[in-house]
Design an enzyme around this catalytic site. Structure first.
Site, PDB file in Angstrom:
ATOM      1  N   HIS A  97       0.836  -1.209   0.000  1.00  0.00           N
ATOM      2  CA  HIS A  97       0.000   0.000   0.000  1.00  0.00           C
ATOM      3  C   HIS A  97       0.871   1.260   0.000  1.00  0.00           C
ATOM      4  O   HIS A  97       0.569   2.241  -0.675  1.00  0.00           O
ATOM      5  CB  HIS A  97      -0.876   0.032   1.251  1.00  0.00           C
ATOM      6  N   SER A 131       0.214  -9.041   1.367  1.00  0.00           N
ATOM      7  CA  SER A 131      -1.248  -8.995   1.380  1.00  0.00           C
ATOM      8  C   SER A 131      -1.715  -8.998   2.829  1.00  0.00           C
ATOM      9  O   SER A 131      -1.115  -9.667   3.685  1.00  0.00           O
ATOM     10  CB  SER A 131      -1.809 -10.218   0.667  1.00  0.00           C
ATOM     11  N   GLN A 137     -18.370  -5.958  -1.372  1.00  0.00           N
ATOM     12  CA  GLN A 137     -17.492  -6.762  -2.228  1.00  0.00           C
ATOM     13  C   GLN A 137     -17.149  -8.106  -1.577  1.00  0.00           C
ATOM     14  O   GLN A 137     -16.365  -8.872  -2.123  1.00  0.00           O
ATOM     15  CB  GLN A 137     -16.237  -5.987  -2.628  1.00  0.00           C
ATOM     16  N   VAL A 197       4.570  -5.444  -4.551  1.00  0.00           N
ATOM     17  CA  VAL A 197       5.652  -5.464  -3.560  1.00  0.00           C
ATOM     18  C   VAL A 197       5.615  -6.828  -2.865  1.00  0.00           C
ATOM     19  O   VAL A 197       4.543  -7.323  -2.502  1.00  0.00           O
ATOM     20  CB  VAL A 197       5.479  -4.322  -2.535  1.00  0.00           C
TER      21      VAL A 197
END
Ligand code: PAJ
Length: 284
Positions: free
Chosen positions: A36, A187, A60, A178
């Protein structure tokens, strides 16, 4: 750094910016990591004002997915963004973004068949939920540009398509994935892995790299490459959801004119669903 929790404070903040300020939006669900923050760095390089949104978007997530246990680490996130030199964070509650509830509201329908393949096949409605919240953020903030990660490659392609199809005046910028030192893509969901799973998780990326080399060297029987990669993942204890080699610009099957291939994989390790991808250029 300004922490904006509702639409009034967001608009008050935006209204006081110089009219020629270039505004970049970095949409996230929080639990921020170096991936991020690389989006934030890119945004800082391209804009005068960087606004990060943190919102775990209920629409979602399908029923039974990890909405309730998705890691929420607001205080740490605010500290990281302050240290990174971000000017403002938009951190709304579900009630702020969905005041009439999450059922029955207007939704943006993500492009088909893009939204129904790959992750969309096992997560029905997921990409409609993503593009709906991204459209809401674009309307609320009206950024000049927005930054997304290649980590979520299908999401990136679908958002680019939404922006083109619905004429959003927002430039979409993408940033490479990354990774941890062993190659595992960073993640928020990696925190679900136990130590033994974590030790095996980087195999997903090794598999992408192996196949990437074969594609770069001219291998063209994609179905065979996909099947043997899935088998290697199974042999390492993964339960593969998909392993596909597609055109990186359209996510259609590779064709003679394809310039870049993307190898996309999703696989379960225990209860954790990991996704990753690798783009390779194709010999002319
Ligand atoms: P989230 O998973 O928090 O990711 C926010 C952004 O960070 C996405 O653009 C994602 O691709 C990027 N990102 C995540 N991990 C990365 C990594 N290892 N390297 C580079 N970029 C990485 O994606 C979402 O949230 C949501 O679907 C959202 C777009 C915010 C809509 O709710």
């Amino acid at each position: 750094m300004q922490v904006l929790n509702n639409i009034e404070s967001l608009h008050h903040y935006l209204g006081r910016l110089p009219s020629n300020a270039r505004v970049a939006l970095v949409p996230t669900m929080g639990n921020l990591h170096a991936g991020h923050l690389s989006l934030v760095d890119k945004a800082k390089a391209l804009a005068d004002v960087v606004l990060v949104s943190i919102f775990v978007n209920p629409i979602q997530f399908a029923p039974g997915e990890d909405f309730d246990r998705y890691p929420r680490t607001e205080a740490e996130d605010i500290k990281k963004l302050t240290d990174a030199g971000v000017q403002a964070v938009f951190l709304p509650t579900v009630e702020v973004l969905y005041p009439d509830g999450i059922e029955g509201g207007t939704r943006v329908m993500a492009s088909r068949p893009l939204a129904e393949m790959l992750c969309g096949a096992s997560r029905p409605g997921h990409f409609d939920g993503v593009v709906t919240v991204v459209a809401k953020l674009f309307n609320l903030i009206q950024p000049d540009l927005a930054v997304f990660g290649e980590k979520d490659f299908q999401q990136l392609v679908i958002i680019r398509r939404m922006v083109a199809d619905l004429n959003f005046p927002v430039e979409i910028i993408s940033v490479p994935t990354v990774r941890e030192p062993d190659g595992l893509a960073m993640s928020s969901r990696n925190s679900y892995l136990n130590a033994e799973e974590r030790a095996r998780a980087a195999m997903l990326y090794s598999c992408l790299r192996q196949v990437g080399e074969q594609v770069e060297q001219g291998a063209r029987d994609m179905a065979a490459l996909e099947a043997s990669a899935e088998q290697r993942l199974r042999d390492s204890g993964f339960v593969p959801d998909y392993f596909r080699i597609l055109d990186a610009d359209t996510l259609a099957p590779l064709h003679d004119g394809s310039r870049r291939a993307v190898i996309l994989a999703a696989a379960y390790l225990g209860h954790t669903r990991l996704i990753d991808n690798l783009v390779v250029s194709l010999p002319a």
